[in-house]
Design an enzyme around this catalytic site. Structure first.
Site, short mmCIF file in Angstrom:
data_model
loop_
_atom_site.label_atom_id
_atom_site.label_comp_id
_atom_site.label_asym_id
_atom_site.label_seq_id
_atom_site.Cartn_x
_atom_site.Cartn_y
_atom_site.Cartn_z
N TRP A 174 27.28 24.89 -25.93
CA TRP A 174 28.10 24.40 -26.07
C TRP A 174 29.41 24.31 -27.03
O TRP A 174 30.37 25.76 -26.28
CB TRP A 174 28.70 22.96 -25.02
CG TRP A 174 28.05 22.62 -23.69
CD1 TRP A 174 27.11 21.58 -23.15
CD2 TRP A 174 28.40 23.36 -22.70
NE1 TRP A 174 27.18 21.60 -22.21
CE2 TRP A 174 27.55 22.70 -21.10
CE3 TRP A 174 29.39 24.68 -21.99
CZ2 TRP A 174 27.69 23.28 -20.27
CZ3 TRP A 174 29.26 25.59 -20.94
CH2 TRP A 174 28.90 23.84 -19.59
N ASP A 233 34.52 18.02 -28.85
CA ASP A 233 34.68 18.26 -27.43
C ASP A 233 33.49 16.53 -26.78
O ASP A 233 32.57 16.34 -27.68
CB ASP A 233 33.89 19.30 -26.98
CG ASP A 233 33.18 19.13 -25.75
OD1 ASP A 233 33.28 18.31 -24.92
OD2 ASP A 233 32.69 20.37 -25.12
N LYS A 242 31.68 14.47 -16.33
CA LYS A 242 30.54 13.86 -16.54
C LYS A 242 30.52 12.89 -16.58
O LYS A 242 29.69 12.20 -15.92
CB LYS A 242 30.29 14.57 -17.78
CG LYS A 242 30.16 15.66 -18.24
CD LYS A 242 28.78 16.76 -18.13
CE LYS A 242 28.69 18.82 -17.94
NZ LYS A 242 29.49 18.96 -18.52
C1 PLP Z 1 29.45 20.60 -19.27
C2 PLP Z 1 29.57 20.40 -20.71
C3 PLP Z 1 31.34 21.70 -21.17
C4 PLP Z 1 31.83 22.62 -19.42
O1 PLP Z 1 32.32 22.10 -18.79
P1 PLP Z 1 33.45 22.71 -18.04
O2 PLP Z 1 34.18 22.00 -17.45
O3 PLP Z 1 31.95 23.34 -17.23
O4 PLP Z 1 34.17 23.59 -18.47
C5 PLP Z 1 31.67 21.98 -22.00
N1 PLP Z 1 31.12 20.83 -23.01
C6 PLP Z 1 30.35 20.16 -22.78
C7 PLP Z 1 29.83 18.82 -23.96
C8 PLP Z 1 29.60 19.67 -22.27
O5 PLP Z 1 29.16 18.83 -21.81
#
Ligand code: PLP
Length: 357
Positions: A102, A169, A193
C-alpha cells in the site's frame, strides 16, 4: 444460520447488530417507510446521519474543531493521489516510509504529482518489519506512513516524531487501539477493514495544512471543496456512510477504543502465543512489529496444507488464506471479530499439531 468465523482481510467482519439494522434501513429508514437508498441525501434524516458519522470520528479520536472529517468515494487508493495533490507544493517534496504494497502504491502516485523521497523502507527484508530510528526531514511538506500493513502483518507500535505534518493511512487499524490523534495532520482509512463496508473512505484533516500548494485544483479532488460542502459536495456514498455510522455507534456504546483495544490485545496474544509454541507454524513478521490486526504465518511443513485447510473448514473458519505475496495464512482480527473465534482457530491449530507433528 450456523456461525462462520470470519477472518477476512477486507472487506472484513462487521457486528451482527450493525448488519441487521443496515438491512432494515434498506426497507424502512428512520420510520419514513422509505428506503435509505431512495431518499435525498439532502433530507433531514440523512443530514443527521452524515453529521453524526463525521462527529463520531472526532469524538473517538478525541480531537476538536481544528479537524474536519470527510467521507469520500474512490477508496483509500484515491487518497494516495489526493494527499499529494492537496499537500505537495511545487518546490517542496513529500517524504514517505515504504512498509509494503500500500505504501508503494501511495509513493507511486505522489511521484506523479511532485518531488517525492522515500526516507526509510523495509523492502530489503520483504517488508517483514517496521523501519525505526530514521530521521524525519524538517523541510519536507509532509511525512506519509502506513500504520498497519495489512498484507505483511506489521504495525507501528510507536509512531515517528515529526515536526512536519504527519499523514497516516490507517485503513486496517483505525480505532483498533488508542492513538494520539493530535500528532497527525491527516488520517485516512478505507472503511471496509475496520469501521464499515466498502464504498466510503474516511479522511480526517487538520484544516490549517490545506490551501498551500498554489495548484489550480480539480473540484472533486480538492479537500477544501468537500469540507465546504459538508462532505456532500456531490452525492456521498449514502449507504456505506450509514453502515459506518452504525459501526462507530456500536464501538462507542460498548466502551470506545480503549474497550476494544484490550480485546484486540487478548486476541493477538492468544494467536501469536500459539504460532510461537506450535511446531507446525512460523510467524512471518518481526516479533516486535507484529500486527494486532493481521497475523501472517506459514506452515513449517507446507506439504500439510490440505490437511490444515480441511480442519479449518470443518470448524467453519473462513478467510485465513494468506495474501499471494506472503503465502501461508493470514488471520485478520478486526474489531468485530470475537475472542471466541480466535480461540477456535487456536484450538484447531493445537489439534492439527497433535495429529501431524
Ligand atoms: C486495503 C487497503 C488499502 C486500499 O484500500 P481501497 O479502499 O481498496 O483503495 C490501502 N491501504 C491499506 C493499509 C489497506 O489495508
Amino acid at each position: 444460520m450456523s456461525k462462520v468465523h470470519n477472518f477476512s482481510a477486507g472487506p472484513g467482519i462487521l457486528p451482527i447488530e450493525v448488519l441487521k439494522q443496515s438491512a432494515e434501513s434498506c426497507i424502512n429508514f428512520d420510520n419514513l417507510n422509505l428506503s435509505l437508498l431512495e431518499i435525498s441525501h439532502r433530507s433531514k434524516s440523512y443530514d443527521a446521519v452524515m453529521d453524526e458519522a463525521r462527529f463520531l470520528i472526532k469524538e473517538l479520536f478525541g480531537v476538536g474543531d481544528e479537524y474536519e472529517v470527510l467521507y469520500l468515494g474512490g477508496g483509500a487508493s484515491m487518497q494516495f493521489a489526493m494527499v499529494p495533490y492537496n499537500l505537495l507544493t511545487e518546490n517542496g517534496y513529500a517524504a514517505y516510509v515504504n512498509t509494503g504494497v500500500w505504501s508503494t502504491k501511495a509513493i507511486k502516485e505522489s511521484k506523479i504529482i511532485g518531488n517525492t523521497k522515500v526516507i526509510a523502507s523495509s523492502e530489503d527484508k520483504k517488508f517483514s518489519y517496521i523501519p525505526k530510528g530514521f530521521e524525519v526531514p524538517k523541510d519536507a511538506d509532509y511525512l506519509h506512513i502506513t500504520s498497519n500493513n495489512t498484507i505483511y502483518g506489521t504495525q507501528y507500535k510507536e509512531f515517528p516524531k515529526s515536526d512536519i505534518p504527519l499523514v497516516c493511512d490507517m485503513s486496517s487499524d483505525i480505532f483498533s487501539r488508542t492513538v494520539n490523534a493530535q500528532d497527525f495532520a491527516l488520517i485516512y482509512a478505507g472503511a471496509q477493514k475496520n469501521i464499515g463496508p466498502a464504498g466510503s473512505t474516511m479522511v480526517m484533516i487538520k484544516k490549517d495544512i490545506l490551501g498551500k500548494t498554489g495548484r489550480k485544483m480539480l473540484s472533486m479532488l480538492d479537500y477544501q471543496i468537500h469540507i465546504k460542502g459538508g462532505s456532500m459536495y456531490n452525492t456521498p456514498p449514502v449507504f456505506p456512510v450509514y453502515v459506518t455510522l452504525l459501526t462507530l455507534r456500536w464501538l462507542k456504546q460498548h466502551g470506545g477504543v480503549s474497550w476494544i483495544e484490550k480485546i484486540n490485545q487478548q486476541k493477538a496474544d492468544l494467536l501469536y502465543n500459539e504460532i510461537d509454541k506450535n511446531s507446525l507454524f512460523v510467524g512471518t513478521a518481526a516479533k516486535e512489529d507484529r500486527s494486532n490486526m493481521n497475523a501472517c504465518f506459514l506452515l513449517s511443513k507446507p506439504e500439510l496444507e490440505a490437511e490444515f485447510d480441511k480442519l479449518a473448514k470443518e470448524a467453519r473458519i473462513d478467510g485465513i488464506k494468506g495474501h499471494r505475496d506472503v503465502g501461508g495464512y493470514r488471520a485478520s482480527m478486526y474489531n468485530a471479530l470475537p475472542l471466541e473465534s480466535v480461540q477456535l482457530l487456536v484450538d484447531v491449530m493445537k489439534a492439527f499439531e497433535a495429529k501431524y507433528a
